[in-house]
Design a protein around this motif. Structure first.
Motif, PDB file in Angstrom:
ATOM      1  N   THR A 123       0.832  -1.207   0.000  1.00 33.25           N
ATOM      2  CA  THR A 123       0.000   0.000   0.000  1.00 33.25           C
ATOM      3  C   THR A 123       0.864   1.253   0.000  1.00 33.25           C
ATOM      4  OG1 THR A 123      -1.758  -1.178   1.193  1.00 33.25           O
ATOM      5  CG2 THR A 123      -1.821   1.228   1.228  1.00 33.25           C
ATOM      6  N   LEU A 124       1.945   1.222   0.764  1.00 28.96           N
ATOM      7  CA  LEU A 124       2.889   2.346   0.743  1.00 28.96           C
ATOM      8  C   LEU A 124       3.537   2.490  -0.626  1.00 28.96           C
ATOM      9  CD1 LEU A 124       4.631   1.915   4.231  1.00 28.96           C
ATOM     10  CD2 LEU A 124       2.898   3.597   3.579  1.00 28.96           C
ATOM     11  N   LEU A 125       3.871   1.358  -1.249  1.00 31.95           N
ATOM     12  CA  LEU A 125       4.457   1.422  -2.586  1.00 31.95           C
ATOM     13  C   LEU A 125       3.458   1.974  -3.605  1.00 31.95           C
ATOM     14  CD1 LEU A 125       6.430  -1.949  -2.760  1.00 31.95           C
ATOM     15  CD2 LEU A 125       7.360   0.359  -2.498  1.00 31.95           C
ATOM     16  N   GLU A 126       2.185   1.637  -3.418  1.00 25.95           N
ATOM     17  CA  GLU A 126       1.166   2.164  -4.320  1.00 25.95           C
ATOM     18  C   GLU A 126       1.048   3.681  -4.198  1.00 25.95           C
ATOM     19  OE1 GLU A 126      -3.536   1.355  -5.466  1.00 25.95           O
ATOM     20  OE2 GLU A 126      -2.656   0.498  -3.643  1.00 25.95           O
ATOM     21  N   ALA A 127       1.130   4.181  -2.958  1.00 25.38           N
ATOM     22  CA  ALA A 127       1.056   5.621  -2.767  1.00 25.38           C
ATOM     23  C   ALA A 127       2.308   6.327  -3.265  1.00 25.38           C
ATOM     24  CB  ALA A 127       0.829   5.933  -1.289  1.00 25.38           C
ATOM     25  N   LEU A 140       4.865   4.863  -5.619  1.00 26.93           N
ATOM     26  CA  LEU A 140       5.231   4.587  -7.001  1.00 26.93           C
ATOM     27  C   LEU A 140       4.040   4.428  -7.927  1.00 26.93           C
ATOM     28  CD1 LEU A 140       8.071   1.970  -6.348  1.00 26.93           C
ATOM     29  CD2 LEU A 140       8.317   4.433  -6.758  1.00 26.93           C
ATOM     30  N   GLY A 141       2.859   4.343  -7.368  1.00 20.94           N
ATOM     31  CA  GLY A 141       1.685   4.150  -8.206  1.00 20.94           C
ATOM     32  C   GLY A 141       1.458   2.714  -8.633  1.00 20.94           C
ATOM     33  N   LEU A 142       2.230   1.770  -8.080  1.00 24.59           N
ATOM     34  CA  LEU A 142       2.061   0.365  -8.424  1.00 24.59           C
ATOM     35  C   LEU A 142       0.881  -0.208  -7.660  1.00 24.59           C
ATOM     36  CD1 LEU A 142       3.284  -2.148  -9.887  1.00 24.59           C
ATOM     37  CD2 LEU A 142       4.565  -2.592  -7.777  1.00 24.59           C
ATOM     38  N   PRO A 143      -0.083  -0.808  -8.351  1.00 24.95           N
ATOM     39  CA  PRO A 143      -1.250  -1.365  -7.635  1.00 24.95           C
ATOM     40  C   PRO A 143      -0.827  -2.365  -6.576  1.00 24.95           C
ATOM     41  CG  PRO A 143      -1.644  -1.318  -9.994  1.00 24.95           C
ATOM     42  CD  PRO A 143      -0.190  -0.964  -9.799  1.00 24.95           C
ATOM     43  N   ALA A 144      -1.430  -2.256  -5.402  1.00 27.02           N
ATOM     44  CA  ALA A 144      -1.003  -3.091  -4.280  1.00 27.02           C
ATOM     45  C   ALA A 144      -1.266  -4.563  -4.522  1.00 27.02           C
ATOM     46  CB  ALA A 144      -1.698  -2.625  -2.997  1.00 27.02           C
ATOM     47  N   TRP A 145      -2.285  -4.892  -5.323  1.00 24.53           N
ATOM     48  CA  TRP A 145      -2.628  -6.294  -5.510  1.00 24.53           C
ATOM     49  C   TRP A 145      -1.594  -7.040  -6.347  1.00 24.53           C
ATOM     50  CZ3 TRP A 145      -3.207  -8.248 -10.382  1.00 24.53           C
ATOM     51  CH2 TRP A 145      -3.407  -7.343 -11.425  1.00 24.53           C
ATOM     52  N   VAL A 146      -0.787  -6.307  -7.136  1.00 26.35           N
ATOM     53  CA  VAL A 146       0.192  -6.977  -8.001  1.00 26.35           C
ATOM     54  C   VAL A 146       1.294  -7.639  -7.170  1.00 26.35           C
ATOM     55  CG1 VAL A 146       1.892  -6.652  -9.834  1.00 26.35           C
ATOM     56  CG2 VAL A 146      -0.329  -5.503  -9.975  1.00 26.35           C
ATOM     57  N   PRO A 147       2.052  -6.889  -6.347  1.00 28.43           N
ATOM     58  CA  PRO A 147       3.091  -7.574  -5.559  1.00 28.43           C
ATOM     59  C   PRO A 147       2.510  -8.534  -4.518  1.00 28.43           C
ATOM     60  CG  PRO A 147       2.937  -5.270  -4.919  1.00 28.43           C
ATOM     61  CD  PRO A 147       2.096  -5.431  -6.130  1.00 28.43           C
ATOM     62  N   THR A 148       1.317  -8.216  -4.005  1.00 24.28           N
ATOM     63  CA  THR A 148       0.701  -9.131  -3.033  1.00 24.28           C
ATOM     64  C   THR A 148       0.364 -10.464  -3.688  1.00 24.28           C
ATOM     65  OG1 THR A 148      -0.227  -7.245  -1.829  1.00 24.28           O
ATOM     66  CG2 THR A 148      -1.168  -9.402  -1.387  1.00 24.28           C
ATOM     67  N   SER A 149      -0.187 -10.410  -4.886  1.00 26.95           N
ATOM     68  CA  SER A 149      -0.518 -11.647  -5.602  1.00 26.95           C
ATOM     69  C   SER A 149       0.743 -12.429  -5.950  1.00 26.95           C
ATOM     70  CB  SER A 149      -1.305 -11.322  -6.874  1.00 26.95           C
ATOM     71  OG  SER A 149      -2.507 -10.645  -6.561  1.00 26.95           O
ATOM     72  N   LEU A 150       1.801 -11.719  -6.341  1.00 24.27           N
ATOM     73  CA  LEU A 150       3.056 -12.399  -6.656  1.00 24.27           C
ATOM     74  C   LEU A 150       3.607 -13.107  -5.421  1.00 24.27           C
ATOM     75  CD1 LEU A 150       4.823  -9.769  -8.953  1.00 24.27           C
ATOM     76  CD2 LEU A 150       3.767 -11.929  -9.630  1.00 24.27           C
TER      77      LEU A 150
END
Length: 344
Positions: free
Chosen positions: A83-87, A89-99
């Motif tokens: 969530t911090l990375l999403e805020a 870098l704009g990377l959706p939080a579900w992407v790294p979580t799913s990985l």
């Protein structure tokens, strides 16, 4: 008039020497003579493979259940970090979580297993001469168990301990000392024990439990180290400030335990419960080897190891015994006695 340059002749021929053969593997001590206790299949015997090559017994499922709080804690840590990375870098939080959630499948990914074997477990591929000793014994063990031995990879641990291990989905390793010292029948018993860890699901569930609990464990260690450092810094300015911080952290801890109904307290007992499950897994692997007819060989090996132990090496205190993932040799021999009586 300039004299024309002479054409260069053929290069001089040098005598060719035969290449030196690769040095053969020489063990530090001669292998024991063959100690065949009847584990070999007669030549030409047809091998029948079981329909289910591996399962997950109660011990393996219990280990997964024990690490469920750790997994949930790690999931919260990963979600917070992403969530911090999403805020940022704009990377959706579900992407790294799913990985991260699907990364556990690498337990059965052969290249990932080889990386784990080489760089984390410090294992080595067997030399041809080592494989010539190890592979036939492994084939006999897996044939007796009705398991396709080609699904697994054999490794060597450069260690002076008399030990072996099963890891991930397909790793089976023995120490160099075990390969050099144990007679073939006792080496077969050790391999049958490690095969039991694989077929019962102990190896892959252990790795998955460790992997999915890692983010929460790292976050806890970082939080504890940061708290201690912050209190030390505050105490350098004022003992009152350090006392206020201690009270503040105590209140946060109490509030967290109240809101979660004391569930984090289970994490304190997790190492002891996990060690108890590990000891049960070792006894089940012994039972697997005994069911294949290796109880006499395994018992003889344990007796030899027990005879070499010093009294000081077996006295680690009650706490260390509770945290040990392996039962002591006397306990293993006690549980093997029933199989020895049945086979006798």
């Amino acid at each position: 008039m300039t004299k024309p340059a002479e054409s260069p002749g053929p290069p001089p021929e040098y005598p060719r020497y035969p290449e030196a053969p690769a040095p053969a593997y020489v063990p530090s001590q001669p292998r024991p003579e063959h100690d065949d206790l009847g584990y070999r299949h007669p030549p030409g015997t047809r091998v029948h493979y079981r329909a289910r090559q591996r399962t997950a017994d109660a011990t393996a499922l219990g280990r997964l259940a024990l690490h469920l709080p750790g997994f949930l804690t790690s999931l919260l840590v990963v979600l917070g970090t992403t969530t911090l990375l999403e805020a940022w870098l704009g990377l959706p939080a579900w992407v790294p979580t799913s990985l991260w959630l699907v990364s556990g499948s690498l337990t059965f990914h052969r290249p990932s297993e080889r990386f784990l074997a080489r760089h984390l477990l410090r294992l080595q591929h067997p030399l041809p001469s080592e494989l010539a000793v190890l592979a036939p014994v492994w084939r006999e063990v897996t044939a007796r168990a009705g398991v396709d031995g080609n699904r697994y990879e054999l490794w060597i641990e450069d260690s002076d301990d008399l030990n072996a291990l099963a890891a991930a989905g397909h790793i089976v390793a023995v120490t160099r000392r075990a390969l050099e010292r144990l007679p073939e029948a006792q080496l077969a018993a050790v391999l049958a024990h490690e095969l039991g860890h694989h077929t019962a699901g102990h190896a892959w569930t252990g790795l998955l439990s460790w992997w999915y609990a890692l983010p929460g464990r790292l976050a806890w260690l970082g939080l504890a180290a940061g708290t201690v450092k912050l209190i030390r810094i505050a105490s350098g300015f004022s003992y009152v400030a350090a006392g206020i911080l201690i009270v503040l952290f105590g209140w946060i801890t109490f509030a967290t335990l109240t809101l979660t109904y004391g569930l984090p307290l289970l994490l304190l007992a997790l190492p002891y419960l996990s060690a108890a499950v590990g000891r049960r897994a070792e006894l089940r692997a012994d039972r697997h080897a005994a069911a294949l007819g290796f109880a006499p060989m395994l018992s003889r090996m344990l007796h030899d190891v027990l005879a070499e132990e010093t009294p000081a090496s077996d006295d680690g205190g009650v706490l260390s015994r509770l945290l040990s993932t392996h039962p002591d040799h006397r306990t293993r021999l006690h549980h093997l006695q029933r199989h020895l009586e049945l086979q006798g």
